[in-house]
Scaffold this motif. Structure first.
Motif, PDB file in Angstrom:
ATOM      1  N   PRO A   7       0.848  -1.193   0.000  1.00  0.00           N
ATOM      2  CA  PRO A   7       0.000   0.000   0.000  1.00  0.00           C
ATOM      3  C   PRO A   7       0.885   1.245   0.000  1.00  0.00           C
ATOM      4  O   PRO A   7       1.701   1.435   0.898  1.00  0.00           O
ATOM      5  N   THR A   8       0.758   2.025  -1.024  1.00  0.00           N
ATOM      6  CA  THR A   8       1.587   3.215  -1.159  1.00  0.00           C
ATOM      7  C   THR A   8       0.745   4.387  -1.613  1.00  0.00           C
ATOM      8  O   THR A   8      -0.401   4.226  -2.034  1.00  0.00           O
ATOM      9  N   HIS A  18       2.140  18.012  -3.224  1.00  0.00           N
ATOM     10  CA  HIS A  18       1.521  19.087  -2.447  1.00  0.00           C
ATOM     11  C   HIS A  18       0.087  18.717  -2.052  1.00  0.00           C
ATOM     12  O   HIS A  18      -0.311  18.873  -0.891  1.00  0.00           O
ATOM     13  N   LYS A  19      -0.682  18.211  -3.005  1.00  0.00           N
ATOM     14  CA  LYS A  19      -2.064  17.822  -2.729  1.00  0.00           C
ATOM     15  C   LYS A  19      -2.140  16.701  -1.702  1.00  0.00           C
ATOM     16  O   LYS A  19      -2.996  16.709  -0.819  1.00  0.00           O
ATOM     17  N   LYS A  20      -1.247  15.724  -1.812  1.00  0.00           N
ATOM     18  CA  LYS A  20      -1.253  14.608  -0.862  1.00  0.00           C
ATOM     19  C   LYS A  20      -0.875  15.072   0.542  1.00  0.00           C
ATOM     20  O   LYS A  20      -1.422  14.592   1.532  1.00  0.00           O
ATOM     21  N   LEU A  21       0.057  15.994   0.639  1.00  0.00           N
ATOM     22  CA  LEU A  21       0.416  16.525   1.956  1.00  0.00           C
ATOM     23  C   LEU A  21      -0.757  17.278   2.583  1.00  0.00           C
ATOM     24  O   LEU A  21      -1.010  17.150   3.788  1.00  0.00           O
ATOM     25  N   ILE A  22      -1.472  18.025   1.772  1.00  0.00           N
ATOM     26  CA  ILE A  22      -2.667  18.703   2.280  1.00  0.00           C
ATOM     27  C   ILE A  22      -3.708  17.669   2.705  1.00  0.00           C
ATOM     28  O   ILE A  22      -4.317  17.784   3.777  1.00  0.00           O
ATOM     29  N   ASP A  23      -3.900  16.629   1.884  1.00  0.00           N
ATOM     30  CA  ASP A  23      -4.830  15.552   2.251  1.00  0.00           C
ATOM     31  C   ASP A  23      -4.443  14.922   3.582  1.00  0.00           C
ATOM     32  O   ASP A  23      -5.305  14.608   4.405  1.00  0.00           O
ATOM     33  N   PRO A  28      -6.104  12.872   8.589  1.00  0.00           N
ATOM     34  CA  PRO A  28      -5.041  12.033   9.146  1.00  0.00           C
ATOM     35  C   PRO A  28      -5.457  10.578   9.371  1.00  0.00           C
ATOM     36  O   PRO A  28      -4.621   9.684   9.288  1.00  0.00           O
ATOM     37  N   ASP A  29      -6.746  10.326   9.611  1.00  0.00           N
ATOM     38  CA  ASP A  29      -7.170   8.937   9.832  1.00  0.00           C
ATOM     39  C   ASP A  29      -6.955   8.068   8.596  1.00  0.00           C
ATOM     40  O   ASP A  29      -6.566   6.903   8.710  1.00  0.00           O
ATOM     41  N   ALA A  30      -7.191   8.622   7.432  1.00  0.00           N
ATOM     42  CA  ALA A  30      -6.971   7.860   6.202  1.00  0.00           C
ATOM     43  C   ALA A  30      -5.493   7.501   6.055  1.00  0.00           C
ATOM     44  O   ALA A  30      -5.151   6.388   5.641  1.00  0.00           O
ATOM     45  N   PHE A  31      -4.623   8.409   6.415  1.00  0.00           N
ATOM     46  CA  PHE A  31      -3.191   8.145   6.293  1.00  0.00           C
ATOM     47  C   PHE A  31      -2.690   7.200   7.377  1.00  0.00           C
ATOM     48  O   PHE A  31      -1.771   6.423   7.153  1.00  0.00           O
ATOM     49  N   ARG A  32      -3.332   7.241   8.542  1.00  0.00           N
ATOM     50  CA  ARG A  32      -2.989   6.247   9.578  1.00  0.00           C
ATOM     51  C   ARG A  32      -3.363   4.851   9.097  1.00  0.00           C
ATOM     52  O   ARG A  32      -2.641   3.884   9.328  1.00  0.00           O
ATOM     53  N   GLU A  33      -4.502   4.750   8.421  1.00  0.00           N
ATOM     54  CA  GLU A  33      -4.943   3.461   7.877  1.00  0.00           C
ATOM     55  C   GLU A  33      -3.953   2.950   6.828  1.00  0.00           C
ATOM     56  O   GLU A  33      -3.592   1.777   6.821  1.00  0.00           O
ATOM     57  N   ILE A  34      -3.516   3.811   5.951  1.00  0.00           N
ATOM     58  CA  ILE A  34      -2.507   3.418   4.953  1.00  0.00           C
ATOM     59  C   ILE A  34      -1.237   2.960   5.657  1.00  0.00           C
ATOM     60  O   ILE A  34      -0.633   1.952   5.293  1.00  0.00           O
ATOM     61  N   GLY A  35      -0.843   3.692   6.689  1.00  0.00           N
ATOM     62  CA  GLY A  35       0.353   3.318   7.450  1.00  0.00           C
ATOM     63  C   GLY A  35       0.209   1.962   8.109  1.00  0.00           C
ATOM     64  O   GLY A  35       1.143   1.154   8.113  1.00  0.00           O
ATOM     65  N   ALA A  36      -0.971   1.692   8.679  1.00  0.00           N
ATOM     66  CA  ALA A  36      -1.210   0.395   9.325  1.00  0.00           C
ATOM     67  C   ALA A  36      -1.170  -0.738   8.297  1.00  0.00           C
ATOM     68  O   ALA A  36      -0.581  -1.799   8.549  1.00  0.00           O
ATOM     69  N   ARG A  37      -1.796  -0.514   7.132  1.00  0.00           N
ATOM     70  CA  ARG A  37      -1.760  -1.536   6.081  1.00  0.00           C
ATOM     71  C   ARG A  37      -0.343  -1.744   5.561  1.00  0.00           C
ATOM     72  O   ARG A  37       0.079  -2.877   5.286  1.00  0.00           O
ATOM     73  N   ALA A  38       0.413  -0.665   5.449  1.00  0.00           N
ATOM     74  CA  ALA A  38       1.804  -0.776   4.989  1.00  0.00           C
ATOM     75  C   ALA A  38       2.631  -1.583   5.986  1.00  0.00           C
ATOM     76  O   ALA A  38       3.450  -2.425   5.591  1.00  0.00           O
ATOM     77  N   ARG A  39       2.406  -1.342   7.268  1.00  0.00           N
ATOM     78  CA  ARG A  39       3.144  -2.100   8.295  1.00  0.00           C
ATOM     79  C   ARG A  39       2.825  -3.592   8.194  1.00  0.00           C
ATOM     80  O   ARG A  39       3.716  -4.445   8.249  1.00  0.00           O
ATOM     81  N   GLN A  40       1.545  -3.923   8.039  1.00  0.00           N
ATOM     82  CA  GLN A  40       1.159  -5.325   7.911  1.00  0.00           C
ATOM     83  C   GLN A  40       1.775  -5.951   6.660  1.00  0.00           C
ATOM     84  O   GLN A  40       2.206  -7.100   6.683  1.00  0.00           O
ATOM     85  N   TRP A  41       1.823  -5.191   5.568  1.00  0.00           N
ATOM     86  CA  TRP A  41       2.429  -5.695   4.339  1.00  0.00           C
ATOM     87  C   TRP A  41       3.906  -6.009   4.561  1.00  0.00           C
ATOM     88  O   TRP A  41       4.399  -7.054   4.141  1.00  0.00           O
ATOM     89  N   VAL A  42       4.612  -5.098   5.243  1.00  0.00           N
ATOM     90  CA  VAL A  42       6.041  -5.317   5.502  1.00  0.00           C
ATOM     91  C   VAL A  42       6.237  -6.547   6.371  1.00  0.00           C
ATOM     92  O   VAL A  42       7.097  -7.389   6.087  1.00  0.00           O
ATOM     93  N   LEU A  43       5.429  -6.691   7.424  1.00  0.00           N
ATOM     94  CA  LEU A  43       5.567  -7.861   8.290  1.00  0.00           C
ATOM     95  C   LEU A  43       5.286  -9.152   7.526  1.00  0.00           C
ATOM     96  O   LEU A  43       5.951 -10.171   7.744  1.00  0.00           O
TER      97      LEU A  43
END
Length: 75
Positions: A7-8, A18-23, A28-43
């Motif tokens: 998940p990237t 710029h748009k993604k940083l504003i998003d 922030p909850d959507a980006f936390r979700e992406i981060g959580a999915r990315a962590r699971q993918w790495v594991l």
């Protein structure tokens, strides 16, 4: 190499970054979700034991391929 893509956040231009940083700031909850999915993918895909199994499998396939070529080599 992997069964599924990680998940990237895909951006190509400065404007997209710029748009993604504003998003990120505005949602922030959507980006936390992406981060959580990315962590699971790495594991799942890059954990030490997983990588060792992948390396062993690749090594064994390479050896078998070389052995097969040696058997087919004319004498």
């Amino acid at each position: 190499m992997f069964r599924e893509d990680p998940p990237t956040i895909n951006v190509r231009t400065e404007d997209e970054i710029h748009k993604k940083l504003i998003d990120c700031v505005e949602n922030p909850d959507a980006f936390r979700e992406i981060g959580a999915r990315a962590r699971q993918w790495v594991l799942k895909n890059l954990h030490g034991a997983v990588l060792v199994k992948r390396y062993i499998s690749t090594y064994e396939q390479t050896l078998e391929s070389r052995r097969a070529r040696m058997r087919l080599r004319p004498t």
